[in-house]
Design a protein around this motif. Structure first.
Motif, PDB file in Angstrom:
ATOM      1  N   VAL A  30      -6.160 -20.567   1.050  1.00 22.82           N
ATOM      2  CA  VAL A  30      -5.103 -20.428   0.055  1.00 22.82           C
ATOM      3  C   VAL A  30      -4.058 -21.503   0.329  1.00 22.82           C
ATOM      4  O   VAL A  30      -3.496 -21.567   1.429  1.00 22.82           O
ATOM      5  CB  VAL A  30      -4.452 -19.034   0.110  1.00 22.82           C
ATOM      6  CG1 VAL A  30      -3.376 -18.915  -0.968  1.00 22.82           C
ATOM      7  CG2 VAL A  30      -5.503 -17.943  -0.052  1.00 22.82           C
ATOM      8  N   SER A  31      -3.827 -22.353  -0.664  1.00 22.60           N
ATOM      9  CA  SER A  31      -2.801 -23.384  -0.540  1.00 22.60           C
ATOM     10  C   SER A  31      -1.464 -22.783  -0.946  1.00 22.60           C
ATOM     11  O   SER A  31      -1.305 -22.281  -2.061  1.00 22.60           O
ATOM     12  CB  SER A  31      -3.141 -24.572  -1.447  1.00 22.60           C
ATOM     13  OG  SER A  31      -2.061 -25.482  -1.470  1.00 22.60           O
ATOM     14  N   THR A  32      -0.503 -22.830  -0.039  1.00 19.92           N
ATOM     15  CA  THR A  32       0.796 -22.192  -0.275  1.00 19.92           C
ATOM     16  C   THR A  32       1.911 -23.201  -0.043  1.00 19.92           C
ATOM     17  O   THR A  32       2.720 -23.054   0.874  1.00 19.92           O
ATOM     18  CB  THR A  32       0.975 -20.961   0.636  1.00 19.92           C
ATOM     19  OG1 THR A  32       0.724 -21.360   2.003  1.00 19.92           O
ATOM     20  CG2 THR A  32       0.021 -19.853   0.251  1.00 19.92           C
ATOM     21  N   SER A  33       1.943 -24.227  -0.848  1.00 19.74           N
ATOM     22  CA  SER A  33       3.005 -25.229  -0.746  1.00 19.74           C
ATOM     23  C   SER A  33       4.362 -24.570  -0.976  1.00 19.74           C
ATOM     24  O   SER A  33       4.487 -23.625  -1.751  1.00 19.74           O
ATOM     25  CB  SER A  33       2.780 -26.330  -1.783  1.00 19.74           C
ATOM     26  OG  SER A  33       1.508 -26.935  -1.612  1.00 19.74           O
ATOM     27  N   HIS A  34       5.359 -25.094  -0.301  1.00 16.31           N
ATOM     28  CA  HIS A  34       6.701 -24.519  -0.428  1.00 16.31           C
ATOM     29  C   HIS A  34       7.229 -24.636  -1.849  1.00 16.31           C
ATOM     30  O   HIS A  34       7.143 -25.695  -2.475  1.00 16.31           O
ATOM     31  CB  HIS A  34       7.675 -25.233   0.505  1.00 16.31           C
ATOM     32  CG  HIS A  34       7.509 -24.879   1.946  1.00 16.31           C
ATOM     33  ND1 HIS A  34       7.910 -23.668   2.457  1.00 16.31           N
ATOM     34  CD2 HIS A  34       6.980 -25.569   2.989  1.00 16.31           C
ATOM     35  CE1 HIS A  34       7.647 -23.626   3.758  1.00 16.31           C
ATOM     36  NE2 HIS A  34       7.078 -24.767   4.107  1.00 16.31           N
ATOM     37  N   PHE A  35       7.772 -23.534  -2.349  1.00 13.48           N
ATOM     38  CA  PHE A  35       8.529 -23.583  -3.598  1.00 13.48           C
ATOM     39  C   PHE A  35       9.974 -23.276  -3.269  1.00 13.48           C
ATOM     40  O   PHE A  35      10.324 -22.150  -2.910  1.00 13.48           O
ATOM     41  CB  PHE A  35       8.011 -22.588  -4.639  1.00 13.48           C
ATOM     42  CG  PHE A  35       8.866 -22.584  -5.883  1.00 13.48           C
ATOM     43  CD1 PHE A  35       8.696 -23.558  -6.857  1.00 13.48           C
ATOM     44  CD2 PHE A  35       9.869 -21.636  -6.058  1.00 13.48           C
ATOM     45  CE1 PHE A  35       9.507 -23.586  -7.991  1.00 13.48           C
ATOM     46  CE2 PHE A  35      10.691 -21.652  -7.185  1.00 13.48           C
ATOM     47  CZ  PHE A  35      10.499 -22.637  -8.158  1.00 13.48           C
ATOM     48  N   PHE A  65      12.776 -28.127  -6.981  1.00 12.07           N
ATOM     49  CA  PHE A  65      12.062 -28.277  -8.242  1.00 12.07           C
ATOM     50  C   PHE A  65      12.957 -27.850  -9.399  1.00 12.07           C
ATOM     51  O   PHE A  65      13.648 -26.827  -9.312  1.00 12.07           O
ATOM     52  CB  PHE A  65      10.772 -27.456  -8.224  1.00 12.07           C
ATOM     53  CG  PHE A  65       9.808 -27.893  -7.154  1.00 12.07           C
ATOM     54  CD1 PHE A  65       8.966 -28.971  -7.359  1.00 12.07           C
ATOM     55  CD2 PHE A  65       9.754 -27.230  -5.935  1.00 12.07           C
ATOM     56  CE1 PHE A  65       8.080 -29.382  -6.372  1.00 12.07           C
ATOM     57  CE2 PHE A  65       8.876 -27.632  -4.935  1.00 12.07           C
ATOM     58  CZ  PHE A  65       8.036 -28.718  -5.154  1.00 12.07           C
ATOM     59  N   SER A  66      12.913 -28.613 -10.473  1.00  8.90           N
ATOM     60  CA  SER A  66      13.783 -28.318 -11.612  1.00  8.90           C
ATOM     61  C   SER A  66      13.379 -27.026 -12.313  1.00  8.90           C
ATOM     62  O   SER A  66      14.207 -26.397 -12.983  1.00  8.90           O
ATOM     63  CB  SER A  66      13.767 -29.478 -12.606  1.00  8.90           C
ATOM     64  OG  SER A  66      12.452 -29.711 -13.103  1.00  8.90           O
ATOM     65  N   SER A  67      12.109 -26.641 -12.151  1.00  7.38           N
ATOM     66  CA  SER A  67      11.605 -25.414 -12.775  1.00  7.38           C
ATOM     67  C   SER A  67      10.264 -25.078 -12.137  1.00  7.38           C
ATOM     68  O   SER A  67       9.680 -25.887 -11.407  1.00  7.38           O
ATOM     69  CB  SER A  67      11.425 -25.611 -14.284  1.00  7.38           C
ATOM     70  OG  SER A  67      10.427 -26.608 -14.531  1.00  7.38           O
ATOM     71  N   VAL A  68       9.757 -23.884 -12.442  1.00  7.59           N
ATOM     72  CA  VAL A  68       8.415 -23.532 -11.991  1.00  7.59           C
ATOM     73  C   VAL A  68       7.392 -24.500 -12.599  1.00  7.59           C
ATOM     74  O   VAL A  68       6.452 -24.944 -11.934  1.00  7.59           O
ATOM     75  CB  VAL A  68       8.073 -22.075 -12.367  1.00  7.59           C
ATOM     76  CG1 VAL A  68       6.595 -21.782 -12.116  1.00  7.59           C
ATOM     77  CG2 VAL A  68       8.945 -21.097 -11.588  1.00  7.59           C
ATOM     78  N   GLN A  69       7.585 -24.862 -13.857  1.00 10.79           N
ATOM     79  CA  GLN A  69       6.650 -25.773 -14.510  1.00 10.79           C
ATOM     80  C   GLN A  69       6.639 -27.136 -13.836  1.00 10.79           C
ATOM     81  O   GLN A  69       5.579 -27.781 -13.718  1.00 10.79           O
ATOM     82  CB  GLN A  69       7.000 -25.930 -15.990  1.00 10.79           C
ATOM     83  CG  GLN A  69       5.974 -26.733 -16.780  1.00 10.79           C
ATOM     84  CD  GLN A  69       4.567 -26.162 -16.660  1.00 10.79           C
ATOM     85  OE1 GLN A  69       4.351 -24.972 -16.903  1.00 10.79           O
ATOM     86  NE2 GLN A  69       3.603 -26.995 -16.275  1.00 10.79           N
ATOM     87  N   ASN A  86      14.193 -13.146 -11.788  1.00 10.02           N
ATOM     88  CA  ASN A  86      14.399 -13.528 -13.190  1.00 10.02           C
ATOM     89  C   ASN A  86      13.981 -14.973 -13.476  1.00 10.02           C
ATOM     90  O   ASN A  86      14.174 -15.454 -14.590  1.00 10.02           O
ATOM     91  CB  ASN A  86      15.867 -13.348 -13.572  1.00 10.02           C
ATOM     92  CG  ASN A  86      16.323 -11.900 -13.459  1.00 10.02           C
ATOM     93  OD1 ASN A  86      15.609 -10.995 -13.886  1.00 10.02           O
ATOM     94  ND2 ASN A  86      17.483 -11.680 -12.873  1.00 10.02           N
ATOM     95  N   LEU A  87      13.421 -15.643 -12.484  1.00  8.78           N
ATOM     96  CA  LEU A  87      13.035 -17.042 -12.662  1.00  8.78           C
ATOM     97  C   LEU A  87      11.891 -17.144 -13.664  1.00  8.78           C
ATOM     98  O   LEU A  87      10.834 -16.530 -13.472  1.00  8.78           O
ATOM     99  CB  LEU A  87      12.603 -17.628 -11.319  1.00  8.78           C
ATOM    100  CG  LEU A  87      12.310 -19.125 -11.281  1.00  8.78           C
ATOM    101  CD1 LEU A  87      13.606 -19.920 -11.453  1.00  8.78           C
ATOM    102  CD2 LEU A  87      11.636 -19.496  -9.957  1.00  8.78           C
ATOM    103  N   PRO A  88      12.055 -17.908 -14.750  1.00 11.03           N
ATOM    104  CA  PRO A  88      10.964 -18.057 -15.718  1.00 11.03           C
ATOM    105  C   PRO A  88       9.711 -18.652 -15.070  1.00 11.03           C
ATOM    106  O   PRO A  88       9.788 -19.647 -14.356  1.00 11.03           O
ATOM    107  CB  PRO A  88      11.555 -19.023 -16.756  1.00 11.03           C
ATOM    108  CG  PRO A  88      13.035 -18.860 -16.641  1.00 11.03           C
ATOM    109  CD  PRO A  88      13.289 -18.608 -15.185  1.00 11.03           C
ATOM    110  N   GLY A  89       8.588 -17.993 -15.289  1.00 12.20           N
ATOM    111  CA  GLY A  89       7.332 -18.491 -14.755  1.00 12.20           C
ATOM    112  C   GLY A  89       7.021 -18.040 -13.343  1.00 12.20           C
ATOM    113  O   GLY A  89       6.061 -18.534 -12.729  1.00 12.20           O
ATOM    114  N   LEU A  90       7.792 -17.110 -12.800  1.00 10.34           N
ATOM    115  CA  LEU A  90       7.577 -16.668 -11.421  1.00 10.34           C
ATOM    116  C   LEU A  90       6.140 -16.213 -11.201  1.00 10.34           C
ATOM    117  O   LEU A  90       5.552 -16.444 -10.143  1.00 10.34           O
ATOM    118  CB  LEU A  90       8.554 -15.544 -11.073  1.00 10.34           C
ATOM    119  CG  LEU A  90       8.494 -14.986  -9.641  1.00 10.34           C
ATOM    120  CD1 LEU A  90       8.846 -16.062  -8.621  1.00 10.34           C
ATOM    121  CD2 LEU A  90       9.424 -13.781  -9.490  1.00 10.34           C
TER     122      LEU A  90
END
Length: 242
Positions: free
Chosen positions: A46-51, A56-60, A100-104
């Protein structure tokens, strides 16, 4: 030197996508990491790069960069060379309001509802704990990353979440400090995943994981089964090459 074998192990925490975080600086490093996993007999990774929301400006934005990074790795992989199936996720740093982050939901592992959460290393505030509660109420399954890094007071907070699952790094079972405590957790079925937390290519290869699995004894099979269950509703982004 013979490569340690960890057949059947699902590595639930890695940083192997090139240039996406500080885990792998380039495609060459990622190729060596994937070969290390393959030679060790890993069943899935499982690749779990840091978010980090502040990076990042957004999840997208994160997803677009992740897709490009995976594409670069796949393009460089030699045709016909085997590798374990790769699932995409993220190591999500918790901050108040992230529910509440869009795309979580897109940060979950392989389209499942399992979300790898990294808690802050400072004492947990009520706001952070309320955020985890809100994440659970939204239907996510929180998998807390490397809980061995937290002190006793913080650990006690984790157990307040009945729905919580826990991931360990192998060092937790190798250092003298609390290895008996974490092994007991594993024996009780409280550890759902073990992860190498692979950054770069360690000099010792996969030996730390091999030693940790050996220390776990029969509990290693329990973790393998629980990890496989977490992936039942997930899908790999890069299938195994035969």
């Amino acid at each position: 030197m013979k490569t340690p074998r960890t057949d059947g192990f699902i590595d639930f925490h890695t940083h192997i996508l090139p240039g996406l975080d500080h885990g792998s600086s380039d495609v060459g490093t990622s190729l060596r990491q994937m070969r290390l996993l393959s030679e060790a007999g890993v069943a899935a990774v499982v690749s779990t790069s840091h978010f980090y929301a502040q990076i990042f400006s957004s999840v997208q934005d994160f997803l677009s960069r992740r897709e490009a990074s995976l594409g670069a790795l796949r393009a460089a992989w030699p045709e016909g060379e085997t590798h374990p199936p790769l699932y995409l996720g993220a190591e999500v740093l918790v901050f108040p309001g992230i529910e509440n982050l869009p795309g979580l939901e897109s940060l979950c592992i392989g389209g499942s509802r399992v979300l790898l959460l990294e808690m802050p290393y400072t004492p947990f505030t009520y706001e952070v704990l309320d955020t985890v509660d809100a994440i659970i109420r939204r239907g996510f399954v929180p998998l807390f990353a490397h809980i061995d890094r937290y002190g006793p007071e913080q650990l006690s907070c984790f157990f307040d979440f009945e729905e919580a699952l826990f991931q360990l790094n192998p060092e937790a079972l190798l250092s003298f400090g609390r290895r008996r405590f974490f092994r007991s957790m594993a024996e009780r079925g409280e550890i759902a995943a073990l992860g190498s937390d692979l950054h770069g290519v360690p000099r010792g290869g996969y030996r730390a994981v091999e030693r940790a699995l050996s220390r776990l004894g029969r509990a290693a099979e329990t973790i393998r089964a629980l990890s496989a269950r977490l992936l039942e509703e997930a899908y790999p982004a890069w299938e195994r090459e035969e």
